[in-house]
Structures are given as C-alpha cells and as structure tokens.
Design a protein around this motif. Structure first.
Motif, mmCIF file in Angstrom:
data_model
loop_
_atom_site.group_PDB
_atom_site.id
_atom_site.type_symbol
_atom_site.label_atom_id
_atom_site.label_comp_id
_atom_site.label_asym_id
_atom_site.label_seq_id
_atom_site.Cartn_x
_atom_site.Cartn_y
_atom_site.Cartn_z
ATOM 1 N N UNK A 23 1.555 9.398 -26.491
ATOM 2 C CA UNK A 23 1.598 7.932 -26.556
ATOM 3 C C UNK A 23 2.512 7.379 -25.466
ATOM 4 N N UNK A 24 3.641 8.007 -25.248
ATOM 5 C CA UNK A 24 4.560 7.575 -24.190
ATOM 6 C C UNK A 24 3.965 7.774 -22.812
ATOM 7 N N UNK A 25 3.317 8.920 -22.610
ATOM 8 C CA UNK A 25 2.673 9.182 -21.320
ATOM 9 C C UNK A 25 1.553 8.175 -21.058
ATOM 10 N N UNK A 26 0.806 7.880 -22.117
ATOM 11 C CA UNK A 26 -0.290 6.917 -21.997
ATOM 12 C C UNK A 26 0.259 5.554 -21.568
ATOM 13 N N UNK A 27 1.319 5.086 -22.191
ATOM 14 C CA UNK A 27 1.913 3.786 -21.862
ATOM 15 C C UNK A 27 2.449 3.782 -20.434
ATOM 16 N N UNK A 28 3.142 4.846 -20.052
ATOM 17 C CA UNK A 28 3.703 4.937 -18.701
ATOM 18 C C UNK A 28 2.593 4.947 -17.660
ATOM 19 N N UNK A 43 2.187 6.435 -7.062
ATOM 20 C CA UNK A 43 1.190 7.473 -7.324
ATOM 21 C C UNK A 43 1.831 8.854 -7.471
ATOM 22 N N UNK A 44 2.835 9.131 -6.664
ATOM 23 C CA UNK A 44 3.523 10.425 -6.771
ATOM 24 C C UNK A 44 4.273 10.536 -8.101
ATOM 25 N N UNK A 45 4.894 9.454 -8.508
ATOM 26 C CA UNK A 45 5.602 9.481 -9.789
ATOM 27 C C UNK A 45 4.626 9.606 -10.960
ATOM 28 N N UNK A 46 3.492 8.958 -10.849
ATOM 29 C CA UNK A 46 2.491 9.063 -11.915
ATOM 30 C C UNK A 46 1.962 10.492 -12.043
ATOM 31 N N UNK A 47 1.865 11.194 -10.938
ATOM 32 C CA UNK A 47 1.383 12.581 -10.966
ATOM 33 C C UNK A 47 2.338 13.488 -11.745
ATOM 34 N N UNK A 48 3.586 13.071 -11.862
ATOM 35 C CA UNK A 48 4.594 13.873 -12.584
ATOM 36 C C UNK A 48 4.643 13.570 -14.083
ATOM 37 N N UNK A 63 0.243 -1.512 -12.089
ATOM 38 C CA UNK A 63 1.032 -1.982 -10.952
ATOM 39 C C UNK A 63 0.456 -1.448 -9.647
ATOM 40 N N UNK A 64 0.077 -0.199 -9.650
ATOM 41 C CA UNK A 64 -0.504 0.396 -8.444
ATOM 42 C C UNK A 64 -1.774 -0.351 -8.040
ATOM 43 N N UNK A 65 -2.637 -0.628 -9.004
ATOM 44 C CA UNK A 65 -3.876 -1.356 -8.723
ATOM 45 C C UNK A 65 -3.614 -2.759 -8.197
ATOM 46 N N UNK A 75 0.834 -1.208 0.000
ATOM 47 C CA UNK A 75 0.000 0.000 0.000
ATOM 48 C C UNK A 75 0.865 1.253 0.000
ATOM 49 N N UNK A 76 1.903 1.261 0.826
ATOM 50 C CA UNK A 76 2.790 2.425 0.881
ATOM 51 C C UNK A 76 3.465 2.649 -0.469
ATOM 52 N N UNK A 77 3.939 1.598 -1.086
ATOM 53 C CA UNK A 77 4.611 1.711 -2.381
ATOM 54 C C UNK A 77 3.633 2.213 -3.449
ATOM 55 N N UNK A 78 2.399 1.664 -3.431
ATOM 56 C CA UNK A 78 1.393 2.050 -4.420
ATOM 57 C C UNK A 78 0.958 3.503 -4.251
ATOM 58 N N UNK A 79 0.611 3.877 -3.028
ATOM 59 C CA UNK A 79 0.037 5.204 -2.789
ATOM 60 C C UNK A 79 1.064 6.316 -2.631
ATOM 61 N N UNK A 80 2.196 6.001 -2.016
ATOM 62 C CA UNK A 80 3.146 7.065 -1.681
ATOM 63 C C UNK A 80 4.385 7.082 -2.560
ATOM 64 N N UNK A 81 4.530 6.090 -3.417
ATOM 65 C CA UNK A 81 5.692 6.079 -4.302
ATOM 66 C C UNK A 81 5.243 6.119 -5.762
#
Length: 190
Positions: free
Chosen positions: A115-120, A86-91, A127-129, A78-84
């Motif tokens: 297209x690159x942003x969509x894939x990332x 998720x923060x990188x995805x926001x960028x 992975x987060x899910x 949960x910590x990795x998904x929400x706090x790691x």
C-alpha cells in the motif's frame, strides 16, 4: 533573370498579400511561443521544485549542471522527471511500476508495504507525468518560435521579390523610353 522574376511574380498583389500573411502568421507564432514559454515558467516556479545541491544531498552525477537550481523551464522539468524522479521510483518496489504494484496491492489488501509503495509510485508517476507534460509544452513553444522566425523570413523575402520585379520592370520601361529614337528619324524622313 527578368523572365524568371516576371514569371514567378505575375500576380504581384496576390503574392505580396500572401507573403504579408506569412509575416503576420510568423508574428503570431512568435507571440504564441513566447506566451507558452512564459506559462511554463510561471507554472513551474511557484512549485519550488529544486535539484539537490550536490551528490551528498542526492544529486546524480549526470545532473551536476542543475545542482541546486529550481525547476523553472522545460529542459529542467524533463531532466528532473526522467533522471531524478524516475530513478527514485525504480528503487521503491525493486523496479516494479505503479501498475504492477497496484495489481499486487489489490490482491493483498492487508499488505501495508505494498500500500505504501503503491501510494509512493502513484505520487511519483503523477509528478513525473506532469513535469513531462510541461516539457512537451516547452517544446511546442520552441517550435512555434522557430516557425515564427522562418515564416517572417520567408514572407519578407517573398514580399520583396514581386516588389523588386516591379521596380526592375519600371526601370526597364524608363530606360527603354529614354533610349528610343523617333520612328521618323530611323526611316530617314526627319
């Protein structure tokens, strides 16, 4: 006290049977909780997902307690998904979600940046899910374990109550029989 115990335990064999059923259900819940916890660990460990070792390596300050650790349980997932993640995805796309970027990418099929942003975003959100799903199962394991302990405790107490009442009733009958004076002696005919 005796009247209360006899009232709640008048069906002794049924009460004991139900109480023992609770103990068995509790034991099964403990086994299920342990199994779920084991599956969570055994599925996460081979993935070799690790938190960065320090802030220089990309660890966020509020994740210091996990520095360099492998994600091998629900809390870490949960910590990795929400706090790691998720923060990188926001960028990735100025805070846009996968759905928003996907819509933009479909409207602009030649835009390689989208297209690159969509894939990332798709990979990161997947992975987060998955990690949050693992966390959910770890919560189920914890609840099952707690429920098992509670069921065993309550079942044990409920099994002992009718047995204690029966024992007390037996002692009372024995005491009454030992203390009885023959009827003839009471009437003066002895």
């Amino acid at each position: 006290m005796n009247a209360f115990l006899s009232r709640i335990t008048s069906l002794t064999s049924i009460a004991v049977g139900l109480a023992l059923g609770m103990v068995v259900a509790g034991a099964l819940a403990l086994v299920g909780g342990g199994y779920a916890r084991s599956v969570v660990h055994d599925q996460l460990t081979p993935q070799k997902i690790s938190f960065p070792a320090n802030e220089k390596a990309g660890l966020f300050p509020d994740l210091k307690q996990y520095a360099g650790q492998t994600v091998d349980n629900g809390a870490k997932a949960k910590a990795y998904a929400d706090k790691y993640i998720n923060r990188h995805l926001a960028e990735v796309a100025d805070g846009k979600t996968y759905s928003e970027v996907s819509t933009l990418a479909m409207a602009n099929p030649k835009d390689e940046t989208l297209a690159g942003q969509k894939a990332t975003l798709f990979q990161g959100e997947t992975l987060r899910g998955l990690l949050l799903s693992v966390w959910g199962w770890s919560v189920v394991a914890t609840v099952a374990t707690i429920a098992g302990i509670v069921l065993i405790g309550i079942g044990g107490v409920l099994a002992l109550l009718p047995l204690a009442a029966a024992s007390m009733a037996r002692r009372q009958r024995t005491a009454d029989e030992d203390g009885k004076v023959p009827a003839a002696a009471v009437s003066g005919m002895a």
